[in-house]
Structure formats: structure tokens, C-alpha cells
Scaffold this motif. Structure first.
Motif, PDB file in Angstrom:
ATOM      1  N   GLU A  31     -24.920 -17.899  71.002  1.00 16.31           N
ATOM      2  CA  GLU A  31     -23.673 -17.760  71.765  1.00 16.31           C
ATOM      3  C   GLU A  31     -23.235 -16.298  71.923  1.00 16.31           C
ATOM      4  O   GLU A  31     -22.054 -16.033  72.104  1.00 16.31           O
ATOM      5  CB  GLU A  31     -22.542 -18.550  71.094  1.00 16.31           C
ATOM      6  N   ASP A  32     -24.174 -15.353  71.820  1.00 14.48           N
ATOM      7  CA  ASP A  32     -23.752 -13.954  71.891  1.00 14.48           C
ATOM      8  C   ASP A  32     -24.389 -13.161  73.021  1.00 14.48           C
ATOM      9  O   ASP A  32     -23.954 -12.064  73.321  1.00 14.48           O
ATOM     10  CB  ASP A  32     -24.009 -13.247  70.557  1.00 14.48           C
ATOM     11  N   GLY A  33     -25.406 -13.684  73.650  1.00  5.22           N
ATOM     12  CA  GLY A  33     -26.047 -12.959  74.741  1.00  5.22           C
ATOM     13  C   GLY A  33     -25.838 -13.679  76.055  1.00  5.22           C
ATOM     14  O   GLY A  33     -25.201 -14.722  76.122  1.00  5.22           O
ATOM     15  N   LEU A  34     -26.394 -13.131  77.112  1.00  2.85           N
ATOM     16  CA  LEU A  34     -26.320 -13.799  78.403  1.00  2.85           C
ATOM     17  C   LEU A  34     -27.200 -15.051  78.412  1.00  2.85           C
ATOM     18  O   LEU A  34     -26.822 -16.083  78.935  1.00  2.85           O
ATOM     19  CB  LEU A  34     -26.743 -12.839  79.528  1.00  2.85           C
ATOM     20  N   PHE A  35     -28.397 -14.942  77.787  1.00  2.71           N
ATOM     21  CA  PHE A  35     -29.305 -16.074  77.675  1.00  2.71           C
ATOM     22  C   PHE A  35     -29.586 -16.358  76.207  1.00  2.71           C
ATOM     23  O   PHE A  35     -29.709 -15.445  75.404  1.00  2.71           O
ATOM     24  CB  PHE A  35     -30.635 -15.781  78.382  1.00  2.71           C
ATOM     25  N   ASP A  36     -29.691 -17.617  75.864  1.00  2.45           N
ATOM     26  CA  ASP A  36     -30.040 -18.054  74.505  1.00  2.45           C
ATOM     27  C   ASP A  36     -31.083 -19.150  74.586  1.00  2.45           C
ATOM     28  O   ASP A  36     -31.146 -19.902  75.560  1.00  2.45           O
ATOM     29  CB  ASP A  36     -28.819 -18.646  73.776  1.00  2.45           C
ATOM     30  N   LEU A  37     -31.887 -19.242  73.545  1.00  2.00           N
ATOM     31  CA  LEU A  37     -32.765 -20.386  73.359  1.00  2.00           C
ATOM     32  C   LEU A  37     -32.088 -21.260  72.314  1.00  2.00           C
ATOM     33  O   LEU A  37     -31.817 -20.806  71.202  1.00  2.00           O
ATOM     34  CB  LEU A  37     -34.155 -19.951  72.879  1.00  2.00           C
ATOM     35  N   VAL A  38     -31.750 -22.494  72.688  1.00  2.00           N
ATOM     36  CA  VAL A  38     -31.011 -23.387  71.800  1.00  2.00           C
ATOM     37  C   VAL A  38     -31.906 -24.528  71.334  1.00  2.00           C
ATOM     38  O   VAL A  38     -32.868 -24.904  72.013  1.00  2.00           O
ATOM     39  CB  VAL A  38     -29.740 -23.945  72.477  1.00  2.00           C
ATOM     40  N   THR A  39     -31.586 -25.067  70.166  1.00  2.00           N
ATOM     41  CA  THR A  39     -32.287 -26.239  69.639  1.00  2.00           C
ATOM     42  C   THR A  39     -31.255 -27.268  69.209  1.00  2.00           C
ATOM     43  O   THR A  39     -30.134 -26.928  68.833  1.00  2.00           O
ATOM     44  CB  THR A  39     -33.188 -25.884  68.436  1.00  2.00           C
ATOM     45  N   SER A  40     -31.646 -28.522  69.280  1.00  2.00           N
ATOM     46  CA  SER A  40     -30.773 -29.619  68.894  1.00  2.00           C
ATOM     47  C   SER A  40     -31.605 -30.670  68.169  1.00  2.00           C
ATOM     48  O   SER A  40     -32.656 -31.081  68.653  1.00  2.00           O
ATOM     49  CB  SER A  40     -30.123 -30.219  70.146  1.00  2.00           C
ATOM     50  N   HIS A  41     -31.129 -31.106  67.013  1.00  2.00           N
ATOM     51  CA  HIS A  41     -31.781 -32.158  66.225  1.00  2.00           C
ATOM     52  C   HIS A  41     -30.688 -33.159  65.863  1.00  2.00           C
ATOM     53  O   HIS A  41     -29.754 -32.808  65.138  1.00  2.00           O
ATOM     54  CB  HIS A  41     -32.421 -31.603  64.960  1.00  2.00           C
ATOM     55  N   THR A  42     -30.767 -34.375  66.379  1.00  2.00           N
ATOM     56  CA  THR A  42     -29.694 -35.332  66.155  1.00  2.00           C
ATOM     57  C   THR A  42     -30.207 -36.695  65.724  1.00  2.00           C
ATOM     58  O   THR A  42     -31.330 -37.092  66.048  1.00  2.00           O
ATOM     59  CB  THR A  42     -28.831 -35.530  67.420  1.00  2.00           C
ATOM     60  N   PHE A  43     -29.346 -37.409  65.017  1.00  2.00           N
ATOM     61  CA  PHE A  43     -29.530 -38.814  64.686  1.00  2.00           C
ATOM     62  C   PHE A  43     -28.398 -39.550  65.371  1.00  2.00           C
ATOM     63  O   PHE A  43     -27.244 -39.122  65.321  1.00  2.00           O
ATOM     64  CB  PHE A  43     -29.462 -39.046  63.172  1.00  2.00           C
ATOM     65  N   GLY A  44     -28.718 -40.664  66.042  1.00  2.00           N
ATOM     66  CA  GLY A  44     -27.684 -41.401  66.754  1.00  2.00           C
ATOM     67  C   GLY A  44     -27.759 -42.889  66.512  1.00  2.00           C
ATOM     68  O   GLY A  44     -28.804 -43.433  66.137  1.00  2.00           O
ATOM     69  N   PHE A  45     -26.634 -43.543  66.709  1.00  2.36           N
ATOM     70  CA  PHE A  45     -26.527 -44.998  66.596  1.00  2.36           C
ATOM     71  C   PHE A  45     -25.602 -45.476  67.704  1.00  2.36           C
ATOM     72  O   PHE A  45     -24.582 -44.840  67.994  1.00  2.36           O
ATOM     73  CB  PHE A  45     -25.950 -45.398  65.232  1.00  2.36           C
ATOM     74  N   SER A  46     -25.952 -46.576  68.347  1.00  2.00           N
ATOM     75  CA  SER A  46     -25.067 -47.174  69.341  1.00  2.00           C
ATOM     76  C   SER A  46     -25.134 -48.686  69.231  1.00  2.00           C
ATOM     77  O   SER A  46     -26.136 -49.254  68.777  1.00  2.00           O
ATOM     78  CB  SER A  46     -25.421 -46.712  70.757  1.00  2.00           C
ATOM     79  N   SER A  47     -24.072 -49.337  69.665  1.00  2.00           N
ATOM     80  CA  SER A  47     -24.000 -50.790  69.599  1.00  2.00           C
ATOM     81  C   SER A  47     -22.990 -51.260  70.633  1.00  2.00           C
ATOM     82  O   SER A  47     -22.068 -50.520  70.989  1.00  2.00           O
ATOM     83  CB  SER A  47     -23.575 -51.227  68.197  1.00  2.00           C
ATOM     84  N   GLY A  48     -23.159 -52.488  71.114  1.00  2.00           N
ATOM     85  CA  GLY A  48     -22.210 -53.014  72.078  1.00  2.00           C
ATOM     86  C   GLY A  48     -22.718 -54.244  72.786  1.00  2.00           C
ATOM     87  O   GLY A  48     -23.599 -54.949  72.287  1.00  2.00           O
ATOM     88  N   LYS A  49     -22.164 -54.481  73.979  1.00  2.00           N
ATOM     89  CA  LYS A  49     -22.534 -55.631  74.795  1.00  2.00           C
ATOM     90  C   LYS A  49     -23.000 -55.147  76.164  1.00  2.00           C
ATOM     91  O   LYS A  49     -22.520 -54.146  76.673  1.00  2.00           O
ATOM     92  CB  LYS A  49     -21.351 -56.577  74.979  1.00  2.00           C
ATOM     93  N   ILE A  50     -23.918 -55.896  76.747  1.00  2.00           N
ATOM     94  CA  ILE A  50     -24.422 -55.609  78.089  1.00  2.00           C
ATOM     95  C   ILE A  50     -24.024 -56.770  78.988  1.00  2.00           C
ATOM     96  O   ILE A  50     -24.195 -57.934  78.624  1.00  2.00           O
ATOM     97  CB  ILE A  50     -25.962 -55.457  78.098  1.00  2.00           C
ATOM     98  N   ASN A  51     -23.514 -56.472  80.157  1.00  2.00           N
ATOM     99  CA  ASN A  51     -23.093 -57.501  81.100  1.00  2.00           C
ATOM    100  C   ASN A  51     -24.326 -58.152  81.731  1.00  2.00           C
ATOM    101  O   ASN A  51     -24.843 -57.685  82.734  1.00  2.00           O
ATOM    102  CB  ASN A  51     -22.198 -56.877  82.169  1.00  2.00           C
ATOM    103  N   THR A  52     -24.804 -59.239  81.144  1.00  2.00           N
ATOM    104  CA  THR A  52     -26.008 -59.911  81.644  1.00  2.00           C
ATOM    105  C   THR A  52     -25.700 -61.221  82.364  1.00  2.00           C
ATOM    106  O   THR A  52     -26.530 -61.720  83.108  1.00  2.00           O
ATOM    107  CB  THR A  52     -26.975 -60.237  80.492  1.00  2.00           C
ATOM    108  N   TYR A  53     -24.533 -61.788  82.160  1.00  2.00           N
ATOM    109  CA  TYR A  53     -24.224 -63.100  82.707  1.00  2.00           C
ATOM    110  C   TYR A  53     -24.296 -63.087  84.231  1.00  2.00           C
ATOM    111  O   TYR A  53     -23.608 -62.334  84.894  1.00  2.00           O
ATOM    112  CB  TYR A  53     -22.841 -63.562  82.239  1.00  2.00           C
TER     113      TYR A  53
END
Length: 179
Positions: free
Chosen positions: A17-39
Motif C-alpha cells: 500500500e505504499d507505491g503506485l503498483f503493488d503485488l498482492v497475495t491473498s490466502h483465505t478460508f471461507g464457509f457459506s450456507s443457505g437456501k437456493i430457489n429451486t422450486y
């Protein structure tokens, strides 16, 4: 089909976040849950039998993402694109009706997936340690191994799906905190 639910991600996002260009990396763990409109929105044919989705399907999944890419910084604004892998496991359960089978049944699916993920984003630095983050993500399927339990199978059967009508798109709005 539209999903209603929640999603939670936690991980590391590295950026100078200090120069005009940066090389960024992201390492994440995620979880999701819910319902899907299938009817009345989803039907399929298998072994000369037509099936129709019953009530809304319930789903859950967890995943791991390793991504990297370029970022451009302009005062408090940043924009970039992350590229990488999305690996995970998900499961789905829904009631289904078969047109020429007397009884309804529960359709269950378990899936292991490997996706190539593309995530363009824009962020606004609100403090030195925090930013608001707006992103969209396209998950391009590389490998989809499905284990399906339906009306014909008492146990799960296995199938591979390669780009079978499935390019999920996710829109995100969140806060990134730097430590």
C-alpha cells in the motif's frame, strides 16, 4: 438460480500500500450456507425419467483460496485483480419429484471442486489499518467430482463434470483490517 444465505471468510491479504503498483497475495478460508430457489426452477432428465426440484434446496460449503495479482494505488483508492485457485467441498440437499416414479425422494449431492478464480476489486482506505473492499469473483471450474444420491441409487455414485453449466459469480462487500 438465486441463493440466499450467508458467507464468512477469514485469511491473510498482503499489500504494501505504499507505491503506485503493488503485488498482492491473498490466502483465505471461507464457509457459506443457505437456501437456493429451486422450486419450479430446476428440472433434469436421467435414465429416461424427468425430474423436477421440490422445495428450496439447502446448501453449505467450505473452501480455501490462494490468490495473487497486481494492484494499482491512487491516493486512498486501490484497484487490482487476483488470480489463483479455489479448492473446497460442498453439499446440497433438496426434495425432488419424478414424473413417472410414485414417491418423492431426497436428492443429496456432495462435491469436491477445484476452480481457477479471477477476482477484480476496488478498495478505499478509510484508516491506515482498514479498507472497504468491493469485489466480484468468477470461479472457472477445473475439476468437479460429484457424489450423488438420487432415486435410482441407494449409495452415492460418482461423476465428473467439466464446465457443466456452472460458472459461479459472487459479489462481495467487506472490510479488510491490516495488522
Amino acid at each position: 438460480m438465486y441463493a440466499n444465505g450467508f458467507s464468512f471468510e477469514i485469511g491473510l491479504f498482503n499489500s504494501d500500500e505504499d507505491g503506485l503498483f503493488d503485488l498482492v497475495t491473498s490466502h483465505t478460508f471461507g464457509f457459506s450456507s443457505g437456501k437456493i430457489n429451486t422450486y419450479n426452477n430446476y428440472s433434469w432428465k436421467d435414465s429416461y425419467t424427468s425430474f423436477k426440484a421440490g422445495n428450496n434446496a439447502k446448501f453449505s460449503n467450505f473452501y480455501f483460496k490462494d490468490m495473487f495479482g497486481p494492484q494499482i494505488n491512487f491516493f486512498i483508492l486501490s484497484a487490482g485483480v487476483l488470480l489463483g485457485s479455489n479448492i473446497g467441498f460442498d453439499w446440497l440437499k433438496m426434495e425432488a419429484d419424478a414424473l413417472n416414479i410414485k414417491d418423492d425422494y431426497i436428492y443429496k449431492e456432495r462435491r469436491i471442486f477445484l476452480d481457477f478464480a479471477v477476482q477484480p476489486y476496488i478498495s478505499v482506505n478509510i484508516k491506515r489499518f482498514a479498507k472497504i473492499y468491493l469485489a466480484t469473483e468468477l470461479d472457472l471450474p477445473v475439476l468437479r467430482a460429484r457424489f450423488i444420491k438420487d432415486s435410482y441409487y441407494r449409495d452415492y455414485h460418482f461423476s465428473l463434470d467439466w464446465f457443466k453449466d456452472d460458472i459461479p459469480t459472487v459479489y462481495k462487500l467487506g472490510v479488510v483490517l491490516f495488522f
